[in-house]
Design an enzyme around this catalytic site. Structure first.
Site, PDB file in Angstrom:
ATOM      1  N   THR A 197     -14.804   4.358  -2.077  1.00  0.00           N
ATOM      2  CA  THR A 197     -14.158   4.960  -0.910  1.00  0.00           C
ATOM      3  C   THR A 197     -14.890   6.235  -0.528  1.00  0.00           C
ATOM      4  O   THR A 197     -15.095   7.121  -1.362  1.00  0.00           O
ATOM      5  CB  THR A 197     -12.685   5.256  -1.215  1.00  0.00           C
ATOM      6  OG1 THR A 197     -11.985   4.014  -1.363  1.00  0.00           O
ATOM      7  CG2 THR A 197     -12.035   6.043  -0.088  1.00  0.00           C
ATOM      8  N   LYS A 296     -15.932   1.473   1.428  1.00  0.00           N
ATOM      9  CA  LYS A 296     -14.656   1.522   2.159  1.00  0.00           C
ATOM     10  C   LYS A 296     -14.467   2.880   2.805  1.00  0.00           C
ATOM     11  O   LYS A 296     -14.749   3.912   2.198  1.00  0.00           O
ATOM     12  CB  LYS A 296     -13.504   1.254   1.187  1.00  0.00           C
ATOM     13  CG  LYS A 296     -12.108   1.342   1.795  1.00  0.00           C
ATOM     14  CD  LYS A 296     -11.056   1.095   0.735  1.00  0.00           C
ATOM     15  CE  LYS A 296      -9.643   1.141   1.290  1.00  0.00           C
ATOM     16  NZ  LYS A 296      -9.265   2.498   1.736  1.00  0.00           N
ATOM     17  N   HIS A 320      -8.105   5.078   6.126  1.00  0.00           N
ATOM     18  CA  HIS A 320      -7.266   5.412   4.958  1.00  0.00           C
ATOM     19  C   HIS A 320      -5.781   5.282   5.293  1.00  0.00           C
ATOM     20  O   HIS A 320      -4.942   6.033   4.788  1.00  0.00           O
ATOM     21  CB  HIS A 320      -7.579   6.830   4.473  1.00  0.00           C
ATOM     22  CG  HIS A 320      -7.562   6.972   2.983  1.00  0.00           C
ATOM     23  ND1 HIS A 320      -8.687   6.844   2.210  1.00  0.00           N
ATOM     24  CD2 HIS A 320      -6.549   7.216   2.103  1.00  0.00           C
ATOM     25  CE1 HIS A 320      -8.378   7.015   0.943  1.00  0.00           C
ATOM     26  NE2 HIS A 320      -7.082   7.231   0.849  1.00  0.00           N
ATOM     27  N   ARG A 323      -4.021   8.444   6.540  1.00  0.00           N
ATOM     28  CA  ARG A 323      -3.635   9.477   5.576  1.00  0.00           C
ATOM     29  C   ARG A 323      -4.656  10.597   5.447  1.00  0.00           C
ATOM     30  O   ARG A 323      -4.420  11.539   4.680  1.00  0.00           O
ATOM     31  CB  ARG A 323      -3.428   8.828   4.198  1.00  0.00           C
ATOM     32  CG  ARG A 323      -2.305   7.822   4.179  1.00  0.00           C
ATOM     33  CD  ARG A 323      -2.356   6.940   2.941  1.00  0.00           C
ATOM     34  NE  ARG A 323      -1.958   7.620   1.735  1.00  0.00           N
ATOM     35  CZ  ARG A 323      -0.700   7.755   1.318  1.00  0.00           C
ATOM     36  NH1 ARG A 323       0.282   7.251   2.029  1.00  0.00           N
ATOM     37  NH2 ARG A 323      -0.413   8.366   0.189  1.00  0.00           N
TER      38      ARG A 323
END
Length: 423
Positions: A197, A296, A320, A323
């Site tokens: 991520t 990601k 996300h 978020r």
């Protein structure tokens, strides 16, 4: 944990990844309409993924529900993710034989039973008893992928043992040595797919967490105690059951070693210098990691191209779940541009805001290869354990199969932009 391998070792991306598993047969959980006789009675009134959210709101203490459900600041991105789906309308075809509809979907060398999987969600074992295991076992039974979050509370080794096809998602620190150590542990655990991520150089401004009394670690106090007392099913079935059987949960997988406990008045979490991360760190990860590599958190076509050129085997478009940056564009709006830049054959996946089978079909028609769904499966695990997650999977799959017939397609590969028109 196995000793880290030398940093400068060069591996051809994915060339030495474990051999793909045989294509699975459709899983029984995906064939029902969400109302099968095997569904527990308490779940039969839940007809959609939104129903799970409403049930979880009552079941979970307010701070924990706020953590799972919330976005950041004004929740502009959170709302935009859902509103993006409303920009599209279906152009249906009729009198097409759709009697042999299938959801089977190839991805990264394996055929899955459906084109959606369970997104990584931190602290799932706080909202559901053994939440990470609940999700990964349900995914294994339904033969869809599940991604274990790096901020999970159950050791990665235990999760991959329960589901050898699970993927691991890492928030890599900004320090080279710590990156290598973490990768060594993930490799030794037996994961074949690593999801990195990249949209969290710092944590988003999640004011809703502060207002609701949520923090990581949680701080003990009268407010938290009252929330537990007023939610006895969660207190007895999740919190106390976990403490009695497994002791205090810790952040088990953020680093190569065990992290902070989930409940503490003094301990702070060590996130590492993530704002130091650059494309050079991704190149290091690609050299070090022998398995499949997924990036990601991408939104721009330029970053998508850079990730591919750095050796990523696939990407996940994501903001996300709303978020991180308030006002970030919805991934669905960027999907056609990214697919256009990368070409139709490069695996482009997507998450953020998916709640209906119809949403998944829209993304596939716009060029996505796969979709990941997060919060609803967290709610399903909280409300119904593994049976709840399986019920949620069945609902989503049934919605997709029904709407494929109404759109007029036999398989997902037939879907394309010709089936959509702007609102």
């Amino acid at each position: 944990m196995a000793a880290p391998i030398e940093v400068d070792r060069l591996d051809t991306p994915s060339s030495s990844a474990p051999a793909p598993a045989p294509a699975p047969a459709p899983a029984p959980a995906l064939l029902g309409a969400g109302q099968a006789s095997s569904t527990p009675r308490r779940l039969r009134r839940i007809l959609s993924l939104d129903d799970f959210e409403r049930a979880a709101r009552h079941h979970l203490p307010a701070p924990i529900f706020a953590y799972v459900s919330g976005g950041c600041e004004t929740d502009k991105s959170l709302r935009a993710n859902r509103e993006a789906f409303d920009a599209h309308r279906w152009v249906t075809r009729v009198l097409t034989d759709t009697s042999r509809r299938t959801l089977a979907t190839p991805l990264l060398g394996q055929t899955w039973a459906a084109p959606f999987g369970i997104a990584p969600m931190g602290i799932s074992a706080l909202s559901a008893y053994r939440g990470d295991l609940v999700q990964t076992r349900a995914a294994a039974a339904a033969r869809i992928p599940a991604i274990l979050s790096g901020t999970s509370l159950i050791r990665m080794e235990e999760v991959v043992q329960a589901n050898p096809q699970a993927w691991f998602q890492a928030y890599v620190p900004g320090e080279t040595e710590r990156i290598v150590q973490l990768l060594g542990r993930v490799e030794a655990a037996g994961f074949a797919t690593l999801v990195v991520t990249v949209d969290t150089p710092v944590s988003g401004n999640r004011e809703n967490n502060i207002r609701a009394g949520f923090s990581t670690p949680l701080r003990p106090g009268l407010r938290l105690a009252w929330e537990g007392i007023t939610h006895p099913r969660w207190l007895l079935g999740t919190a106390l059951r976990t403490l009695v059987r497994h002791g205090m949960p810790h952040f088990e997988n953020s680093q190569a070693t065990r992290g902070a406990p989930i409940l503490s008045s003094t301990v702070t979490r060590d996130f590492g210098a993530r704002d130091h991360l650059s494309w050079e760190h991704l190149a290091l990860i690609r050299r070090r990691w022998k398995g499949r590599l997924v990036v990601k958190g991408i939104l721009s076509p330029q970053d998508a191209l850079a990730a591919r050129d750095a050796g990523a085997d696939a990407i996940i478009l994501s903001n996300h779940g709303g978020r991180q940056l308030d006002g970030a564009v919805a991934p669905l709006h960027m999907l056609p541009l990214v697919v256009g830049a990368l070409g139709p054959d490069y695996p482009v996946m997507i998450d953020s805001g998916f709640r209906r089978g119809n949403d998944v079909l829209v993304a596939l028609a716009l060029g996505a290869h796969f979709v990941f769904v997060g919060r609803p499966f967290n709610y399903a695990g909280a409300v119904g354990g593994e049976a709840g997650v399986l019920h949620a999977i069945a609902i989503l799959a049934a919605e997709m199969r029904r709407n494929m017939a109404l759109i007029g397609v036999q398989n997902l590969q037939e879907l394309g932009p010709q089936h959509l028109r702007p609102r």
